[in-house]
Motif scaffolding. Sequence first.
Motif, PDB file in Angstrom:
ATOM      1  N   LYS A   1       0.829  -1.203   0.000  1.00  0.00           N
ATOM      2  CA  LYS A   1       0.000   0.000   0.000  1.00  0.00           C
ATOM      3  C   LYS A   1       0.869   1.261   0.000  1.00  0.00           C
ATOM      4  CE  LYS A   1      -3.814   2.201   2.503  1.00  0.00           C
ATOM      5  NZ  LYS A   1      -4.735   2.091   3.672  1.00  0.00           N
TER       6      LYS A   1
ATOM      7  N   ASP B   1       7.942  -3.281  -9.160  1.00  0.00           N
ATOM      8  CA  ASP B   1       6.510  -3.538  -9.097  1.00  0.00           C
ATOM      9  C   ASP B   1       6.212  -4.515  -7.966  1.00  0.00           C
ATOM     10  OD1 ASP B   1       6.949  -6.191 -10.058  1.00  0.00           O
ATOM     11  OD2 ASP B   1       6.897  -5.467 -12.120  1.00  0.00           O
ATOM     12  N   GLU B   2       4.968  -4.938  -7.870  1.00  0.00           N
ATOM     13  CA  GLU B   2       4.539  -5.761  -6.729  1.00  0.00           C
ATOM     14  C   GLU B   2       4.387  -7.234  -7.078  1.00  0.00           C
ATOM     15  OE1 GLU B   2       4.732  -4.146  -4.144  1.00  0.00           O
ATOM     16  OE2 GLU B   2       4.666  -2.136  -4.992  1.00  0.00           O
TER      17      GLU B   2
ATOM     18  N   ARG C   1       4.446   5.320  -5.644  1.00  0.00           N
ATOM     19  CA  ARG C   1       4.545   5.169  -7.092  1.00  0.00           C
ATOM     20  C   ARG C   1       3.496   6.028  -7.804  1.00  0.00           C
ATOM     21  NH1 ARG C   1       3.970   0.159  -7.177  1.00  0.00           N
ATOM     22  NH2 ARG C   1       6.165  -0.334  -6.890  1.00  0.00           N
ATOM     23  N   LYS C   2       2.278   6.015  -7.313  1.00  0.00           N
ATOM     24  CA  LYS C   2       1.221   6.798  -7.956  1.00  0.00           C
ATOM     25  C   LYS C   2       1.525   8.293  -7.875  1.00  0.00           C
ATOM     26  CE  LYS C   2      -2.653   3.562  -7.640  1.00  0.00           C
ATOM     27  NZ  LYS C   2      -2.875   3.561  -9.102  1.00  0.00           N
TER      28      LYS C   2
ATOM     29  N   THR D   1       2.713   1.578  -3.342  1.00  0.00           N
ATOM     30  CA  THR D   1       1.779   1.982  -4.385  1.00  0.00           C
ATOM     31  C   THR D   1       1.478   3.467  -4.298  1.00  0.00           C
ATOM     32  OG1 THR D   1       0.775  -0.229  -4.438  1.00  0.00           O
ATOM     33  CG2 THR D   1      -0.512   1.587  -5.369  1.00  0.00           C
TER      34      THR D   1
ATOM     35  N   PHE E   1      -2.678  -2.948  -9.389  1.00  0.00           N
ATOM     36  CA  PHE E   1      -1.615  -2.196  -8.744  1.00  0.00           C
ATOM     37  C   PHE E   1      -1.343  -0.852  -9.427  1.00  0.00           C
ATOM     38  CE2 PHE E   1      -0.359  -6.626  -7.619  1.00  0.00           C
ATOM     39  CZ  PHE E   1      -0.639  -6.528  -6.268  1.00  0.00           C
ATOM     40  N   GLU E   2      -1.648  -0.753 -10.700  1.00  0.00           N
ATOM     41  CA  GLU E   2      -1.454   0.490 -11.434  1.00  0.00           C
ATOM     42  C   GLU E   2      -2.400   0.519 -12.607  1.00  0.00           C
ATOM     43  OE1 GLU E   2       2.613   0.503 -12.665  1.00  0.00           O
ATOM     44  OE2 GLU E   2       2.406  -1.248 -13.948  1.00  0.00           O
TER      45      GLU E   2
END
Length: 219
Positions: A28, A79-80, A34-35, A31, A118-119
Amino acid sequence: MTTMAATAHRSTPSAEPRLGLRERKKIKTRTAIRKATYRLVQEQGYDATTIEQIAEAAEVSPSTVFRYFPTKEDIVVTDEYDPILEEELRARPAGEPLPTSLRHVIRHAVERSMSGEFETREEMALRGRLMVEVPAVRSRMIESMSVTGRMMCRAVAERTGRDPDDLEVRAYCMGVVGALLEASRYWAEHGQQGDVGEYAERALDVLEYGLTRRNSEAP
C-alpha cells in the motif's frame, strides 16, 4: 528446504496466495509513492520531479521513500509482482511441466496488471515510455530484473530438486526474465499497441521451441 516437501502441500492451484498484513501494508505504501511519482512525472517531467516532491505528494517522509526505493529510478521499475509470482509458481501442481507453470503464472500476472490492480493502464504505459526514453530508468530496469531472476531461481530450484545457484537454474531463469523484459520493451517501443501478454507468450515460445527461420511470405 526439501523440494518435494515444499511443493507437495501446495500441489493444487487453489485460491490465490494471500499475502500477510505486513506485506500488504508495504504494498500500500509503495503503491502510494509510485502513484504520486507517476502523477508528478506526467505534470512536470521525469527529471524535474524530486524525491521531496514525491514524499509530499504521497504524504510520507523523504526517508520513507528512500526506505522503500533506494533511487528515483527504483520507483518506476519496481513492481509488486515478484512475491506473487513466487507464491503462485510454488502453488502449481507438483507434476506440471515447468514451462506450463511459468506460462500460467506469467499470464495471470499480466492479467492482474492490465486489470489495474496495482497500477492503471496509463501508469503502466508511462512506465514503459520512461523505460524507453530515460537511460537511467532503462539501466536500472535491467539491473532490477536480476532480483526477479533470483526469486525465480528459488522457486524453480524447489521444483527441479536443484540448488538455486546451479548454472543451469540461473541460465534458465535469467533467460525467462530476459525474454519478458524484451517483450515489455517491444510493447513500449511500439507505442503500447497490441497485447503485451501475447508478446510475452511469443518470447517464451522462443525459449521453449527455439528460433525458426521466418517465412518470407508471412506478414
